[in-house]
Design an enzyme around this catalytic site. Structure first.
Site, short mmCIF file in Angstrom:
data_model
loop_
_atom_site.label_atom_id
_atom_site.label_comp_id
_atom_site.label_asym_id
_atom_site.label_seq_id
_atom_site.Cartn_x
_atom_site.Cartn_y
_atom_site.Cartn_z
N ARG A 20 0.80 -1.22 0.00
CA ARG A 20 0.00 0.00 0.00
C ARG A 20 0.84 1.28 0.00
O ARG A 20 0.33 2.36 -0.19
CB ARG A 20 -0.95 -0.01 1.21
CG ARG A 20 -2.17 -0.89 0.96
CD ARG A 20 -3.00 -1.05 2.22
NE ARG A 20 -2.37 -1.97 3.15
CZ ARG A 20 -2.78 -2.17 4.40
NH1 ARG A 20 -3.78 -1.47 4.88
NH2 ARG A 20 -2.17 -3.04 5.17
N TYR A 369 34.08 32.11 0.30
CA TYR A 369 34.20 30.66 0.47
C TYR A 369 35.46 30.37 1.27
O TYR A 369 36.56 30.76 0.87
CB TYR A 369 34.26 29.93 -0.88
CG TYR A 369 34.54 28.46 -0.68
CD1 TYR A 369 33.61 27.66 0.00
CD2 TYR A 369 35.72 27.87 -1.09
CE1 TYR A 369 33.86 26.31 0.24
CE2 TYR A 369 35.98 26.52 -0.85
CZ TYR A 369 35.04 25.76 -0.18
OH TYR A 369 35.29 24.43 0.07
CA CA Z 1 -0.15 -4.27 9.43
#
Ligand code: CA
Ligand code: UD1
Length: 458
Positions: A20, A369
């Protein structure tokens, strides 16, 4: 009397794919507060000082193994995901009978060590401890079935629930603790006689009851700490809960947070008194902020120590650095790893510092720098000055002494040394060491062309 404590084996189930999530990244490596879900669980587990942590992995094999680190870690491969019971069974050959086994889930990241300690204290030779939780929306969880006396009888999975069981709000979190000897006996008896044809770890509860091993349920103090992560929505929900809890803790410790919804605290952050954090600040621990530190809007600090009274102005990015007291940094300063700023340093807009040590009271207020450099104290670095530290193959160091004045637009071609008290004329390209106390400049002489005319368009 306290029972003699047994060695602890922790089994973390992390073999699931996490369909999912709809992601190529294995579920347990999805980041929460900048770290893999599994890393959060490992932190909670490690705090219990177990003899061994067994991580059952499957999906994402190598990637999972490479992404996390912990002491006493043992990787157990579960080639086929045949269920939570089968997953624990895979780890059992590496667990001696005299251990207590604690089962955790790799996708339940906010589990608190304190809760696990309480749970472990319930385990006894004839007792198994089970962490449950009351959910308003229990869909998807296994339900805890108790008898009239309130004793736990069994766990029934959602898919195998009767209509009546479906209404039970007390759910199985999946976290349990029991002696290894019992677990081994019960797991050997598991059968996949259920809707999913899986070996369910939850079936051992009914077996325990039958064996006269009592189930001691502990209802989790908060539902969020046992919440699993299955999709990006749940991931975001836990991220915001995590953030909220961290920010609340800071405010309770006295930190002024301009907008609690717009501060991100990841990992360990400690603050002194009267610290102020403005909006859109991200702190990635370990971060230590001294008394009176003020961090203005839109700053990212990762693994940084800041001394008291320092002000970090808006839009700074600071990583792996030590910053002294009473410094003024920003706006728009970038400080990169292995940098130390001593007290009272001022760095202004568009100044980048890398792997450098900058002495007390030194200033670089605009466009510079500074890399692979040691800078003394009370140095002034003019706008547009650059340490040219890289020759295309190697990095070289620059040394700037105390009280130096670097004129604007100076290129310092490393390796090079600027002596104490030296002054460098603006626009110089310094390729040789500059002696202390003198003016050094490198500049072609200026001339004016008298009768020159601008071209005109034909
Ligand atoms: Ca689960
Ligand atoms: C499980 C519990 C359920 C509980 C819920 C809590 C069982 C049978 N059910 O259900 O009672 O309410 O968790 O979230 O235990 N995993 C493996 N190998 C496997 C299967 C799973 O490592 O073969 C891991 C997964 O990666 C995951 C965890 O075990 O971290 C839980 O598995 P999942 O399939 O999500 O179980 P649920 O169906 O949610």
């Amino acid at each position: 009397m306290a029972a003699p404590s047994r060695p602890l084996s922790i089994v973390i189930l992390a073999a699931g794919q996490g369909k999912r999530m709809k992601s190529d990244l294995p579920k347990v490596l999805q980041p929460l507060a900048g770290h893999p879900l599994l890393a959060h669980v490992l932190d909670a587990a490690t705090a219990l000082e177990p003899a061994l942590i067994h991580v059952v992995y499957g999906h994402g094999g190598e990637a999972v193994r490479l992404a996390v680190r912990a002491e006493n870690l043992r990787w157990v491969q579960q080639a086929e995901q045949l269920g939570t019971g089968h997953a624990v069974q895979c780890a059992l050959p590496g667990i001696p009978d005299e251990h207590t086994v604690l089962v955790l889930y790799g996708d339940v990241p906010l589990i608190r060590t304190a809760t696990l300690r309480t749970l472990l204290a319930l385990v006894a030779p004839k007792r198994m401890a089970l962490l449950t939780a009351k959910f308003d929306a229990p869909e998807g969880y296994g339900r805890i079935v108790r008898n009239a006396k309130g004793q736990v009888l069994r766990i029934v999975e959602q898919r195998d629930c009767s209509a009546r069981e479906r209404r039970i709000r007390e759910c199985n979190t999946g976290v349990l603790a029991v002696h290894a000897k019992h677990l081994r006996r019960w797991l050997a008896q598991l059968r996949p006689a259920n809707a999913q044809r899986e070996y369910y770890l939850t079936d051992i509860v009914a077996m325990a009851v039958k064996d006269k091993v009592a189930i001691d349920p502990l209802v989790a103090p908060t539902a969020i700490e046992v919440q699993g992560v299955n999709d990006k929505l749940q991931l975001a929900l836990l991220e915001s809960e995590y953030r909220r809890a961290r920010v609340h803790a800071l405010m309770q410790a006295g930190v002024t947070v301009i907008d609690p919804a717009r501060l991100d605290v990841r990992g360990s952050v400690s603050c002194g008194r009267d610290v102020v954090l403005d909006v859109n600040v991200i702190l990635e621990g370990p971060v230590q902020l001294g008394d009176g530190v003020r961090i203005d809007a839109n700053c990212v600090l990762s693994q940084v120590q800041v001394g008291s009274g320092t002000n970090i102005k808006p839009n700074c990015v600071i990583e792996r650095a030590h910053i002294g007291a009473a410094c003024e940094i920003g706006p728009f300063t970038r400080i990169r790893p292995e940098t130390t700023l001593h007290d009272g340093v001022h760095l202004g807009n568009f100044v980048e510092v890398k792997k450098s040590d900058i002495g007390a009271g030194t200033k670089a207020n605009h466009l510079a720098y500074i890399g692979d450099t040691t800078v003394g104290s009370r140095v002034n670095i003019g706008a547009g000055s650059v340490t040219c530290n890289y020759d295309g193959a190697n990095k070289w160091r620059t040394q700037i002494g105390d009280g130096v004045f670097i004129g604007s637009g100076t290129m310092m071609v490393a390796p090079v040394k600027i002596g104490d008290g030296a002054t460098i004329g603006a626009g110089s390209t310094i390729t040789k060491d500059a002696p202390p106390g003198k003016l050094t400049l490198e500049r072609s002489s200026q001339h004016t062309v008298e009768h020159w005319q601008r071209p005109v368009k034909q």
